[in-house]
Design a protein around this motif. Sequence first.
Motif, mmCIF file in Angstrom:
data_model
loop_
_atom_site.group_PDB
_atom_site.id
_atom_site.type_symbol
_atom_site.label_atom_id
_atom_site.label_comp_id
_atom_site.label_asym_id
_atom_site.label_seq_id
_atom_site.Cartn_x
_atom_site.Cartn_y
_atom_site.Cartn_z
ATOM 1 N N THR A 162 0.830 -1.209 0.000
ATOM 2 C CA THR A 162 0.000 0.000 0.000
ATOM 3 C C THR A 162 0.867 1.262 0.000
ATOM 4 O O THR A 162 0.631 2.196 -0.779
ATOM 5 C CB THR A 162 -0.915 0.003 1.232
ATOM 6 N N VAL A 163 1.859 1.284 0.890
ATOM 7 C CA VAL A 163 2.738 2.458 0.980
ATOM 8 C C VAL A 163 3.499 2.657 -0.334
ATOM 9 O O VAL A 163 3.616 3.781 -0.844
ATOM 10 C CB VAL A 163 3.716 2.309 2.159
ATOM 11 N N GLY A 164 4.018 1.557 -0.889
ATOM 12 C CA GLY A 164 4.756 1.659 -2.150
ATOM 13 C C GLY A 164 3.887 2.148 -3.291
ATOM 14 O O GLY A 164 4.295 3.016 -4.081
ATOM 15 N N ALA A 220 4.196 5.695 -5.287
ATOM 16 C CA ALA A 220 4.358 5.711 -6.742
ATOM 17 C C ALA A 220 3.314 6.593 -7.407
ATOM 18 O O ALA A 220 3.613 7.335 -8.357
ATOM 19 C CB ALA A 220 4.268 4.279 -7.281
ATOM 20 N N ILE A 221 2.078 6.525 -6.935
ATOM 21 C CA ILE A 221 1.021 7.368 -7.504
ATOM 22 C C ILE A 221 1.318 8.843 -7.261
ATOM 23 O O ILE A 221 1.206 9.681 -8.168
ATOM 24 C CB ILE A 221 -0.347 6.992 -6.899
ATOM 25 N N ALA A 222 1.702 9.183 -6.032
ATOM 26 C CA ALA A 222 2.005 10.578 -5.708
ATOM 27 C C ALA A 222 3.162 11.099 -6.548
ATOM 28 O O ALA A 222 3.104 12.221 -7.087
ATOM 29 C CB ALA A 222 2.322 10.707 -4.217
ATOM 30 N N ALA A 223 4.231 10.309 -6.665
ATOM 31 C CA ALA A 223 5.400 10.735 -7.447
ATOM 32 C C ALA A 223 5.040 10.924 -8.914
ATOM 33 O O ALA A 223 5.473 11.893 -9.559
ATOM 34 C CB ALA A 223 6.517 9.708 -7.299
ATOM 35 N N MET A 266 -5.908 14.913 -12.668
ATOM 36 C CA MET A 266 -6.604 13.706 -13.091
ATOM 37 C C MET A 266 -5.898 12.438 -12.615
ATOM 38 O O MET A 266 -6.527 11.424 -12.322
ATOM 39 C CB MET A 266 -6.755 13.689 -14.618
ATOM 40 N N GLY A 267 -4.585 12.499 -12.504
ATOM 41 C CA GLY A 267 -3.845 11.343 -12.000
ATOM 42 C C GLY A 267 -4.178 11.026 -10.554
ATOM 43 O O GLY A 267 -4.075 9.874 -10.111
ATOM 44 N N CYS A 268 -4.615 12.045 -9.818
ATOM 45 C CA CYS A 268 -4.960 11.844 -8.400
ATOM 46 C C CYS A 268 -6.189 10.967 -8.215
ATOM 47 O O CYS A 268 -6.448 10.499 -7.095
ATOM 48 C CB CYS A 268 -5.172 13.185 -7.714
ATOM 49 N N VAL A 313 -5.423 14.484 -1.312
ATOM 50 C CA VAL A 313 -5.817 15.899 -1.164
ATOM 51 C C VAL A 313 -4.604 16.808 -1.377
ATOM 52 O O VAL A 313 -4.688 17.832 -2.066
ATOM 53 C CB VAL A 313 -6.444 16.147 0.226
ATOM 54 N N VAL A 314 -3.452 16.429 -0.797
ATOM 55 C CA VAL A 314 -2.236 17.240 -0.957
ATOM 56 C C VAL A 314 -1.833 17.312 -2.426
ATOM 57 O O VAL A 314 -1.563 18.403 -2.969
ATOM 58 C CB VAL A 314 -1.092 16.656 -0.107
ATOM 59 N N CYS A 315 -1.797 16.157 -3.092
ATOM 60 C CA CYS A 315 -1.391 16.143 -4.504
ATOM 61 C C CYS A 315 -2.387 16.902 -5.374
ATOM 62 O O CYS A 315 -1.996 17.652 -6.285
ATOM 63 C CB CYS A 315 -1.261 14.701 -4.996
ATOM 64 N N ALA A 316 -3.691 16.720 -5.090
ATOM 65 C CA ALA A 316 -4.703 17.422 -5.880
ATOM 66 C C ALA A 316 -4.642 18.927 -5.652
ATOM 67 O O ALA A 316 -4.861 19.719 -6.589
ATOM 68 C CB ALA A 316 -6.091 16.885 -5.525
ATOM 69 N N THR A 317 -4.334 19.339 -4.443
ATOM 70 C CA THR A 317 -4.217 20.777 -4.152
ATOM 71 C C THR A 317 -3.055 21.388 -4.924
ATOM 72 O O THR A 317 -3.173 22.488 -5.485
ATOM 73 C CB THR A 317 -4.016 20.995 -2.637
ATOM 74 N N VAL A 318 -1.935 20.666 -4.970
ATOM 75 C CA VAL A 318 -0.784 21.145 -5.762
ATOM 76 C C VAL A 318 -1.177 21.287 -7.222
ATOM 77 O O VAL A 318 -0.876 22.305 -7.883
ATOM 78 C CB VAL A 318 0.403 20.189 -5.600
#
Length: 371
Positions: free
Chosen positions: A93-95, A99-102, A115-117, A144-149
């Motif tokens: 899960t963490v990995g 990977a999704i966030a990066a 859209m990737g979020c 939420v953090v990634c989508a906000t960025v």
Amino acid sequence: MVGSARRWWQQADQFDWFSAYIRDRGLQTQWRIVTVAFAASLMAVPVVLIASPTGPDHPLTIAVSVLASLCGAASGSLWLIRWPTRRQSVLFTVGACAAIAATCLSQSDPYATLMGCTTFAIIGGFVAYFHTAGLVAAIFGTSVVCATVGMVRLIASTGDLALATSAFVIVLALNLGVPFGIYTLAHALRSDLRSSGHDPLTGLLNRGAFYQSAHELVMQHPGGRDVHLVVALIDLDDFKSLNDTQGHAVGDEALVGVGAALRESCLTTAVIGRIGGEEFVVAELGIAAAPAVMAEKIRKAVADIPFPITASIGTASAPLTGAGTADFDFVDRLVRTADAAMYDAKRAGGDRVSHRSELVLGDQVHQGPGR
């Protein structure tokens, strides 16, 4: 309201229960295939996007994309060999989340980032089946953090506040609705199945629910050489005679009394089931000397109920060490061993306790005082 939210937040994970549930229905292979396929797709996307004009356009973000791909491959490989442990599932899960966030943050087009979020909803849905609300919330927070960025970058580059806000709301709705909806449904399913897994007469667990709960008891304990799983198989002596002479209604009352005696004489953490007409089984954690102590308490408790019956009890125990304790047939082996020990006690005259070791099948017969 606050109390309900706290109980919901503090609920234990469902990894062992849900793993046993899908294993009993022959679905583990399908789950592993789907999970590996998801991980493979996750691994491919960052590399493919390098060739896109909207993808990473800097050596650093390209390197991050490649690293994310490798991270996805490593996470998915956990499922290739066997069904993972709880810890391995969390690592997966963490990995996958990393990977999704990066991948999202390395895109040059902020709309692609937004859209990737939406992909976080997939890994969040997986976690909702197996793990805690805290881990589901952590994945939601990451999304939420990634989508906000992505939203801030999209507004800065296009000035289109409506588009950026709409995309952000879609991402939040997916990442909130899908995982938390699955989490609620999975816990409701578990509660319903546990209710249906009880014997209607005594209220004890039935055979299937006993095995599932006993396996959870093993998997939730860290183990150690001094900690044993102790299983007691209880068969009532002269129960047929009670039914024949006093009727089945009295026999049912006696079974209810035995169920109550087992609850009172065993630890509160013990798993207690009725697996046959007059057969009961108990599993609890204890030390090496625990089988005789536990079984003698049960024998006396059954003898003390106001019915002319006694119990032949067989026990078996094994330390919670080694990989074998994680196998789904670990409890079953102990139950079979305890069943053989129970017949030793019955052949010796009944109202007795007999113990067999799971690892060394040496017999020790302990006779209780006759009534």
